[in-house]
Design a protein around this motif. Structure first.
Motif, PDB file in Angstrom:
ATOM      1  N   GLU A   3      27.880 -21.453  -8.729  1.00 14.38           N
ATOM      2  CA  GLU A   3      28.953 -21.054  -7.879  1.00 14.38           C
ATOM      3  C   GLU A   3      28.548 -21.534  -6.688  1.00 14.38           C
ATOM      4  N   TYR A  10      21.446 -24.340 -11.520  1.00  8.22           N
ATOM      5  CA  TYR A  10      21.174 -24.026 -12.899  1.00  8.22           C
ATOM      6  C   TYR A  10      21.394 -22.570 -13.514  1.00  8.22           C
ATOM      7  N   GLY A  12      23.470 -18.890 -13.990  1.00  9.17           N
ATOM      8  CA  GLY A  12      24.633 -18.657 -14.607  1.00  9.17           C
ATOM      9  C   GLY A  12      24.987 -19.305 -16.297  1.00  9.17           C
ATOM     10  N   ARG A  13      25.988 -19.062 -16.628  1.00  9.20           N
ATOM     11  CA  ARG A  13      26.237 -19.300 -18.118  1.00  9.20           C
ATOM     12  C   ARG A  13      26.312 -20.681 -18.240  1.00  9.20           C
ATOM     13  N   PHE A  14      26.500 -21.726 -17.487  1.00 11.52           N
ATOM     14  CA  PHE A  14      26.698 -22.854 -17.682  1.00 11.52           C
ATOM     15  C   PHE A  14      25.412 -23.835 -17.056  1.00 11.52           C
ATOM     16  N   GLY A  15      24.270 -23.048 -16.709  1.00 13.08           N
ATOM     17  CA  GLY A  15      23.105 -23.771 -16.114  1.00 13.08           C
ATOM     18  C   GLY A  15      22.621 -24.804 -16.921  1.00 13.08           C
ATOM     19  N   SER A 304      34.707 -25.931 -13.087  1.00  9.53           N
ATOM     20  CA  SER A 304      33.885 -25.383 -11.867  1.00  9.53           C
ATOM     21  C   SER A 304      34.951 -25.153 -10.746  1.00  9.53           C
TER      22      SER A 304
END
Length: 334
Positions: A3, A10, A12-15, A304
């Motif tokens: 964010e 890296y 968060g959920r999509f790291g 994103s």
């Protein structure tokens, strides 16, 4: 995707996806720099080998035209002097390069006069040794190119371990992948001699061009139209960015499918390049591979943008967003 305003991309959920993407980016950059460097060196060595192996002297021909020498004896004398004069001029240019670097790198009054001379001696000796290896008939060109790559790779690894940056592991992985590709191509497809550089350089430049598009998508360096985003309400700005990313991803996907059909046809025809015997599909597959990766990155950029992240955004937009987030955080603390 990270964010806006977060230092760790890296998290968060999509790291994990961002980490994989960055590793692929490092491999792409390794291929880009290697292919660009190898292409330039190949063309240079091609010209250099032609001059070393040629019985005539371009310097002698030029001197004969300038001074009006037409007699066979005079031209023969100039031909004998030409290579020596070329060597002297080359050494002088090398010294001038090192001297200029020393003048700009050192502090005023602390320039060394001995350092450029020593560097010129070692550089000239190294270039002379490489030239001697090139003209030896018992040394195949593939081993010569592997020697050059080993020297450059050793120097790069030395600087990499000396700096020990945060992306050391990713760069090492990209180095291993690129080295494996280069060694395979060199041992399997490099023919003897040095006069085939144009063909392989064109293949490498094709990959450089299309991979460059994928790299620019990762870095947000593609041209973006920001006029529409400025006329919509701020709350709709990220949605407009996402819409633009989706349209771009759709176009890249369309180009990837066209490239796939073309590459599939090249694979079916089993054509090969004349000098290197490289299959035609090795060049054509660059189109679907690069456009597919670019499409995936723009889809990620769209997600994103919707989530308030900055992946795929232009560098100036990303810096503005980060500054705004930092100002908001400081305001909340105050």
């Amino acid at each position: 995707m990270a964010e806006t305003g977060k230092e760790n991309p890296y998290g968060g959920r999509f790291g994990i996806l961002r980490r994989i993407d960055d590793w692929i980016f490092n491999i792409e950059m390794g291929i880009l720099w290697t292919f660009l460097g190898v292409s330039a060196i190949m063309v240079f060595l091609d010209v250099m080998y032609r001059r070393l192996a040629a019985p005539d002297s371009k310097v002698a021909e030029l001197a004969a035209r300038i001074f009006g020498v037409e007699s066979p004896e005079g031209i023969e004398r100039l031909t004998a002097i030409g290579p020596k004069a070329s060597a002297v001029i080359g050494v002088a240019l090398v010294y001038f390069a090192f001297w200029t670097a020393e003048e700009h790198a050192a502090e005023p009054g602390k320039q060394s006069r001995i350092k450029p001379i020593l560097e010129t001696i070692f550089a000239s000796a190294g270039l002379g040794l490489l030239g001697w290896i090139m003209v030896r008939p018992d040394v195949e060109s593939r081993w010569f190119y592997l020697l050059l790559y080993s020297l450059c790779a050793g120097f790069w690894l030395f600087n990499l371990f000396r700096e020990r940056g945060p992306d050391l592991a990713a760069k090492l992985v990209s180095f291993l992948v690129v080295t494996a590709i280069y060694v395979y191509i060199t041992l399997k497809y490099f023919p003897d001699g040095y006069s085939w550089s144009k063909e392989l350089s064109l293949i490498m430049l094709l990959w450089v061009g299309f991979l460059g598009a994928s790299v620019c998508a990762h870095e947000g360096k593609h041209i973006q139209v920001g006029a529409l985003k400025r006329v919509v309400p701020p709350s709709m700005s990220r949605w407009m960015d996402a819409l633009g990313f989706v349209f771009t991803a759709a176009f890249c996907f369309f180009m990837a499918m066209l490239g796939y059909e073309y590459a599939k046809e090249a694979l079916t025809l089993e054509g090969r390049f004349e000098q290197t015997n490289i299959p035609d599909w090795v060049a054509t597959i660059a189109v679907p591979a690069a456009f597919a990766m670019t499409s995936i990155r723009y889809i990620a950029a769209a997600f994103s943008s919707i989530m308030g992240g900055s992946y795929g955004a232009a560098p100036e937009d990303e810096s503005i967003a980060a500054a705004a987030a930092q100002a908001a955080e400081e305001g909340a603390k105050g």
